[in-house]
Every structure is written in structure tokens, then in C-alpha cells.
Design an enzyme around this catalytic site. Sequence first.
Site, PDB file in Angstrom:
ATOM      1  N   ASN A  27       0.848  -1.204   0.000  1.00  0.00           N
ATOM      2  CA  ASN A  27       0.000   0.000   0.000  1.00  0.00           C
ATOM      3  C   ASN A  27       0.878   1.247   0.000  1.00  0.00           C
ATOM      4  OD1 ASN A  27       0.585   0.771   2.842  1.00  0.00           O
ATOM      5  ND2 ASN A  27      -0.376  -1.214   3.228  1.00  0.00           N
ATOM      6  N   LYS A  38       8.897 -17.307 -10.293  1.00  0.00           N
ATOM      7  CA  LYS A  38       8.155 -16.179 -10.856  1.00  0.00           C
ATOM      8  C   LYS A  38       6.980 -16.709 -11.694  1.00  0.00           C
ATOM      9  CE  LYS A  38       8.610 -12.183 -13.801  1.00  0.00           C
ATOM     10  NZ  LYS A  38       9.381 -11.521 -14.829  1.00  0.00           N
ATOM     11  N   ASP A  75      -4.205  -9.764  13.197  1.00  0.00           N
ATOM     12  CA  ASP A  75      -4.371  -8.356  13.589  1.00  0.00           C
ATOM     13  C   ASP A  75      -3.373  -8.075  14.716  1.00  0.00           C
ATOM     14  OD1 ASP A  75      -5.209  -5.903  14.781  1.00  0.00           O
ATOM     15  OD2 ASP A  75      -7.074  -6.119  13.657  1.00  0.00           O
ATOM     16  N   LYS A 108     -11.121  -3.793  18.885  1.00  0.00           N
ATOM     17  CA  LYS A 108      -9.749  -4.257  19.123  1.00  0.00           C
ATOM     18  C   LYS A 108      -9.310  -4.036  20.570  1.00  0.00           C
ATOM     19  CE  LYS A 108      -8.413  -3.334  14.319  1.00  0.00           C
ATOM     20  NZ  LYS A 108      -7.291  -3.409  13.401  1.00  0.00           N
TER      21      LYS A 108
HETATM   22  O1  C5P Z   1      -8.444  -2.859  10.978  1.00  0.00           O
HETATM   23  P1  C5P Z   1      -7.728  -1.686  10.443  1.00  0.00           P
HETATM   24  O2  C5P Z   1      -6.622  -2.035   9.482  1.00  0.00           O
HETATM   25  O3  C5P Z   1      -8.587  -0.645   9.840  1.00  0.00           O
HETATM   26  O4  C5P Z   1      -7.089  -0.997  11.729  1.00  0.00           O
HETATM   27  C1  C5P Z   1      -6.050  -0.127  11.675  1.00  0.00           C
HETATM   28  C2  C5P Z   1      -5.197  -0.241  12.904  1.00  0.00           C
HETATM   29  O5  C5P Z   1      -4.921  -1.602  13.188  1.00  0.00           O
HETATM   30  C3  C5P Z   1      -3.836   0.401  12.725  1.00  0.00           C
HETATM   31  O6  C5P Z   1      -3.408   0.817  13.997  1.00  0.00           O
HETATM   32  C4  C5P Z   1      -2.991  -0.763  12.195  1.00  0.00           C
HETATM   33  O7  C5P Z   1      -1.614  -0.548  12.466  1.00  0.00           O
HETATM   34  C5  C5P Z   1      -3.559  -1.913  12.995  1.00  0.00           C
HETATM   35  N1  C5P Z   1      -3.501  -3.198  12.292  1.00  0.00           N
HETATM   36  C6  C5P Z   1      -2.697  -4.203  12.776  1.00  0.00           C
HETATM   37  N2  C5P Z   1      -2.692  -5.421  12.152  1.00  0.00           N
HETATM   38  C7  C5P Z   1      -3.469  -5.661  11.092  1.00  0.00           C
HETATM   39  C8  C5P Z   1      -4.298  -4.645  10.576  1.00  0.00           C
HETATM   40  C9  C5P Z   1      -4.290  -3.422  11.207  1.00  0.00           C
HETATM   41  O8  C5P Z   1      -1.980  -3.975  13.753  1.00  0.00           O
HETATM   42  N3  C5P Z   1      -3.446  -6.841  10.509  1.00  0.00           N
END
Ligand code: C5P
Length: 397
Positions: free
Chosen positions: A210, A289, A307, A342
Amino acid sequence: MSSLTNKQILLGVTGGIAAYKSAELVRRLQDLGAEVRVIMTAAAQQFITPLTMQALSGNPVHTQLLDPEAEAGMGHIELARWADLLLVAPASADFIARLVNGAGDDLLTTVCLATAAPICLAPAMNQAMWKSPATQANLAQLTGRNIVCFGPAEGSQACGDVGPGRMLEASELAHLTAGRFATGLLAGKSVVITAGPTREAIDPVRYISNHSSGKMGYALAAAARDAGAKVTIISGPCNLATPEHCTRIDVESAREMHQASLDALAGCDVFIASAAVADYRPATVAEQKIKKTGRDSMTIELVKNPDIVAAVAASEPRPFTVGFAAETSDVVHYARDKLVRKKLDAVIANDVSRTDIGFNSDQNAVTIITADGETTLPQASKSQLARELIAYLAKLI
Ligand code: C5P
């Protein structure tokens, strides 16, 4: 040790013989890591040329309030927002008087009115002018507005007098400026910050990622360090210099970031998840590849990544855990949902649909959401905003 790494210092030069020391000051600020831009008043240009300051700072010098060219690039509001700190050196008696009155009749006074950054003055004037009741009353008013004076020093003056009113030497001013960023608010705390994007491999040469630049996370790391914390950055791939005195652990994928984060939790007091973690990764990574021959389309199956911030918030003992919410609509609503889902202590929400702030920009504006309420921090440079965020979070902790 204080530093000015990644700090944007706006140097205002007013009319006084000490302006010759301002050229040296640009260099000393740069030595400590600052990027410097210079505003000169009309009187300052009688003592030293803009060309000197341009050559030393590596940036165009700003001299006019009403300059159509500057307004298209760095006009007074942009300069006011760009600055992490505004240092006026030398600050003449006349400039100080105009600052007290809230004058906005030239570029420097206008930027002083418009900036949210701290303002520091290095007064320089004849000793009698310094001692005059008018100047002293003006300084008392400025102190009441949290405007800080560096010096002046005592000694022999260009006019032949001896007494207070000499501008401090450039290296001392640079160190005093750096000292303004050291707050001590997180003294003794250990802070872990995830930053940047993750890369999820498809095959040995391709990946999903991203637009995250990592700038906000790195600015938070520098601000936490300046607040006295021991800082570890767990960084996805990004082209940023590691802030001095911070430990950096480089990772690529979300799973590596997850593991590195869990490994860093021992003794961690504050965890800030600013990384833009890929939510999904390819279910399998091709060993070779992938060839396009014979394929008109292609489907990649994705599976969910762990997460990270939720895992940290669920750990025992848990650090004070802060997440980010980068959203394109209903920013506060989605951020509050993340706070609850969260189990975070705070969520920093920003609107990434705006091109003037967010992902690759040097500016940001955020709303901090906690169980108790919301606070909005208006648009500012990412390093200024990072300092405000760290100060805010330190109070919550
Ligand atoms: O769920 P979402 O991506 O929208 O949430 C964003 C927050 O969660 C940010 O603080 C990001 O660093 C964290 N995040 C994470 N691990 C993930 C996805 C998001 O720590 N797999």
C-alpha cells in the site's frame, strides 16, 4: 541528547547587526539535523543578503508577505504550518514590540500570528534598549504567551557599549532550540511503534502492498524519544532514516511484523500501531516467478493476516495500546468501532481521502478517540502533530 533530526525550523531574521551570526546559525541548526527555511524582514536585508541565507539553507528565502509566486508555493500559511519551531534570531526591539501588538504587516509577524508552532526569540540590541521599561514590559507579555527568550548574553556590543543585549552564539542557540523538543513526558517509558506498509509476497518478485510512507510512525518515534522514551520502531519497507537513538527492526510481511511486535512486548509500556498492515496475504507464495504466457486472467486467493494491534491489546500484561484508523469516510464512526472491537486505549483517526494530509503527505490532521471522548488536532506538519500526539497520550498514560 537533544537533536533536531527531521525537525523543520523556520528562522526569522530581523534588522540588527547580529544578523551576521544568523548565517552561522543556519549551519549549526543543520548540524543537529534540522531542515531550515529563512524569513528575512526588510531591515534584515540591510545587514545580510537573502542570497547568503539561500545558499546556506538550500531553500529560497522568504521576504514578502504579498508575493503571488510565494503564495502559489510557500505562502505565509504554508510556512506557518511547515514550521515545527519558529526561531527569530536576531529579534530586534522593534520586532518584539510588533509581535506584542499582534502586528501582521510583514511576512514574519504574519507567520508568527498564523503558526501553531512554538516561537523562540534570540533578542539582540543595544544594552540601553534592552533595559528600557518598554522592552522589558513587552518581553513580560510575550513570556505570558509562552514565547521563549534565548539570552541575550552580556558583553561588549557593536556600538561600543558593554552590557546585556548581545545575541547568543549560533551553536548555543542551536542547542537551546533542540532542547525545546525534549519534554521528558515519557521519561523512563519503553515505546514500541509499528510503521510503514507491509509487503505480502505473491512470488519471488511480486508483492501486494500500500501507499504508506511511514512518515507518521517515524515522526511519532522521534517525538517519543524527545519525550524521554526508549523507542523501538518495527518498520515495514520505507525510505526513511532511522531517528537518532531509536532502535529499528526491519520487517517485510504482516506476519513478520506480528512476530516482531510480540517479541518486543517484554517491558513495553506503550504500543503505537501506525503501520498500514496488509489485511490479507496470498494463500500461497509461488516458488518461481509466475509466468503470464497462456493466461488471460489470474486469480490470487488471499487469506487474512493476524491483527497485530488487537493481539497486543489482548496480551498479558498489556501495554497502553494505541491504534490508527485511516479512513476515507465516516472517519470517527469507524475509528470508535476499532477502539471497541480491538480493545484499544486510544485510536488516532485520519482521513486518507484528502490529498493534503495522510499517506504520502508531510502534513496530517487527526482526531484522537478514547472511551471518554474525542479531541481533534488541526492540520500541522507530521512532526509537530507527532509531538502534540505524544504529549496527549502521555497525559492519558
Ligand atoms: O483494521 P484496520 O486495518 O482498519 O485498523 C487499523 C489499525 O490496526 C492500525 O493501527 C494498524 O496498524 C492496525 N492493524 C494491525 N494489524 C493488522 C491490521 C491493522 O496492527 N493486521
